[in-house]
Write an enzyme that holds these catalytic residues in place. Structure first.
Site, PDB file in Angstrom:
ATOM      1  N   THR A  22       0.834  -1.201   0.000  1.00  0.00           N
ATOM      2  CA  THR A  22       0.000   0.000   0.000  1.00  0.00           C
ATOM      3  C   THR A  22       0.871   1.253   0.000  1.00  0.00           C
ATOM      4  OG1 THR A  22      -0.099  -0.304   2.386  1.00  0.00           O
ATOM      5  CG2 THR A  22      -2.040  -0.968   1.137  1.00  0.00           C
ATOM      6  N   SER A  67      13.400  -6.365   6.404  1.00  0.00           N
ATOM      7  CA  SER A  67      14.009  -5.070   6.074  1.00  0.00           C
ATOM      8  C   SER A  67      15.431  -4.896   6.568  1.00  0.00           C
ATOM      9  CB  SER A  67      13.161  -3.917   6.607  1.00  0.00           C
ATOM     10  OG  SER A  67      11.983  -3.856   5.909  1.00  0.00           O
ATOM     11  N   ASP A  77       9.641   0.869   4.995  1.00  0.00           N
ATOM     12  CA  ASP A  77      10.676   0.221   5.805  1.00  0.00           C
ATOM     13  C   ASP A  77      11.605   1.238   6.462  1.00  0.00           C
ATOM     14  OD1 ASP A  77       9.454  -1.940   4.665  1.00  0.00           O
ATOM     15  OD2 ASP A  77      11.071  -2.382   3.264  1.00  0.00           O
TER      16      ASP A  77
HETATM   17  C1  GLA Z   1       9.020  -4.142   0.750  1.00  0.00           C
HETATM   18  C2  GLA Z   1       9.230  -2.685   0.369  1.00  0.00           C
HETATM   19  C3  GLA Z   1       8.213  -1.782   1.074  1.00  0.00           C
HETATM   20  C4  GLA Z   1       6.788  -2.300   0.887  1.00  0.00           C
HETATM   21  C5  GLA Z   1       6.706  -3.795   1.190  1.00  0.00           C
HETATM   22  C6  GLA Z   1       5.357  -4.379   0.868  1.00  0.00           C
HETATM   23  O1  GLA Z   1       9.306  -4.322   2.108  1.00  0.00           O
HETATM   24  O2  GLA Z   1      10.522  -2.267   0.704  1.00  0.00           O
HETATM   25  O3  GLA Z   1       8.336  -0.457   0.608  1.00  0.00           O
HETATM   26  O4  GLA Z   1       6.305  -2.004  -0.386  1.00  0.00           O
HETATM   27  O5  GLA Z   1       7.692  -4.531   0.490  1.00  0.00           O
HETATM   28  O6  GLA Z   1       4.393  -3.817   1.693  1.00  0.00           O
END
Ligand code: GLA
Length: 384
Positions: free
Chosen positions: A36, A127, A173
């Site tokens: 999103t 992340s 993230d």
């Molecule tokens: C990864 C991306 C985020 C986000 C998620 C899905 O973690 O780095 O920016 O788009 O996927 O929600």
């Protein structure tokens, strides 16, 4: 050895002498709102206790020298003058990209030696890349005495990832790593970039959070992420809205004749609604908040699996096993195609056993269970 002690040791062993400081940046889990962020929507992530520690010292000369406990081999050297996307590849592209993005934002980056250590499993969808960017960003700015607002720092770290590393991710993230608060989830409106801290303490309400690393490793650069993003942009164009965030009514989706685009847009619309519902339940403090949040987690998984089509067999099996063994709800988190599942559980033991059993039955690599305590954002650290 704690993270800070280990990285101090690494710095001494590889570079000699003492660092000018050490900085920790956490990884994140996401309670609600997947894919999103780049659609201008809502997300509700929280920082983990696990993350990246960087020990750094200024260095005469315009270069970065980087080493990592997770990357054996010699240190990587990066010339800061004339630094441009494409010049650095692999893990070092993340810290180098931060130096590049800081420079592009008008921040004079000093030469530096940086040693890095991590207790986040890589490829687990937690992340680690954003944590690496954010730890580097704090180290480089604080070493040179620059006070950069954290929202701006998040945008700079994202720019490093988008434009230097070449991953078209959103802002979730980096925001989670830099703006979270212990005992809270971070409600972020990715259109206005407004944030608020939502009290999030499942343990205090007799529920637990269990993070299940399915050990199916994901790779955001692998194309599917970018494809989903392009599909969302195409759906928004066809519907005549600036982004899918502007959708509020499921009926609007009927105007999309392509069934794939319709499903993608439906996921984004319903996940945005689920973020707001979860934030509302947490804020209300109502007695049945956690069971209701659990049901929303499971609905989100179904949406990610069936409408957005980014789940993977290990995640589906982990969610099914968790639900069958009493979890209030569970879903895959992150970009998809590998990584972790977040489960809201009344008690951990039966869920762990059920997931372990489901994986063993299929002869999959055993899943890894991790703590998921809503934690503080990135900060300078010392030795405890
Ligand atoms: C990864 C991306 C985020 C986000 C998620 C899905 O973690 O780095 O920016 O788009 O996927 O929600």
């Amino acid at each position: 050895m704690t993270g800070a002690a280990a990285v101090l040791e690494l710095f001494r062993a590889r570079f000699g002498g003492a660092p000018g400081g050490m900085w920790f940046a956490p990884g994140r889990a996401n309670l609600m709102g997947e894919h999103t962020d780049y659609n201008g929507g809502f997300v509700l992530p929280f920082a983990l206790g696990q993350g990246i520690v960087a020990a750094a010292a200024r260095l005469g000369g315009r270069r970065l020298v980087l080493c990592s406990a997770q990357e054996p081999g010699s240190a990587v050297e990066v010339a800061l003058d004339g630094l441009a996307p494409g010049q650095v590849t692999g893990w070092a592209a993340y810290p180098a990209g931060v130096a590049w993005a800081l420079g592009a934002a008008g921040c004079e980056v000093p030469g530096a030696r940086i040693a890095i250590d991590s207790d986040l499993p890589a490829g687990a969808g937690l992340s680690s890349s954003a944590a690496l960017e954010c730890a580097t960003a704090l180290a480089l700015t604080e070493l040179s005495g620059l006070a950069v607002d954290r929202r701006e720092l998040a945008a700079i770290a994202r720019r490093a990832e988008n434009d230097f590393v070449g991953v078209p991710s959103g802002i979730m993230d980096q925001s989670a790593s830099l703006l979270s608060r212990r005992g809270h989830a971070l409600l972020l409106d990715c259109r206005s970039l407004e944030t608020s801290q939502v009290p999030f303490d499942p343990a205090g309400s007799g529920a637990g959070l269990l993070l299940i690393n399915t050990r199916a490793s994901h790779e955001l650069t692998a194309g599917e992420y970018g494809r989903r993003r392009a599909e969302c942009e195409q759906a928004a164009r066809l519907l005549g809205v600036p982004s899918l965030r502007y959708l509020t009514d499921l009926g609007d989706l009927d105007r999309l004749t392509d069934p794939v685009l319709r499903r993608r847009a439906r996921h984004v619309l319903t996940d945005n609604q689920r973020v707001q519902e979860v934030a509302g339940l947490l804020t209300s403090g109502s007695g049945d908040a956690y069971p209701r949040i659990g049901r929303l987690l499971t609905q989100a998984h179904q949406s990610l699996r069936d409408d957005f089509e980014i789940s993977w067999p290990e995640a589906d099996a982990a969610v099914d096993a968790a639900l069958a063994s009493g979890a209030l709800g569970a879903r895959m988190i992150g970009g998809g195609f590998g990584g972790s599942v977040l489960a809201l559980v009344p008690g951990e033991a039966p869920v762990r056993a059920a997931v372990a059993g489901a994986f063993a039955e299929r002869s999959w690599t055993a899943a890894e269970f991790l703590d998921a305590a809503p934690s503080d954002s990135a900060k300078r650290v010392g030795l405890e």
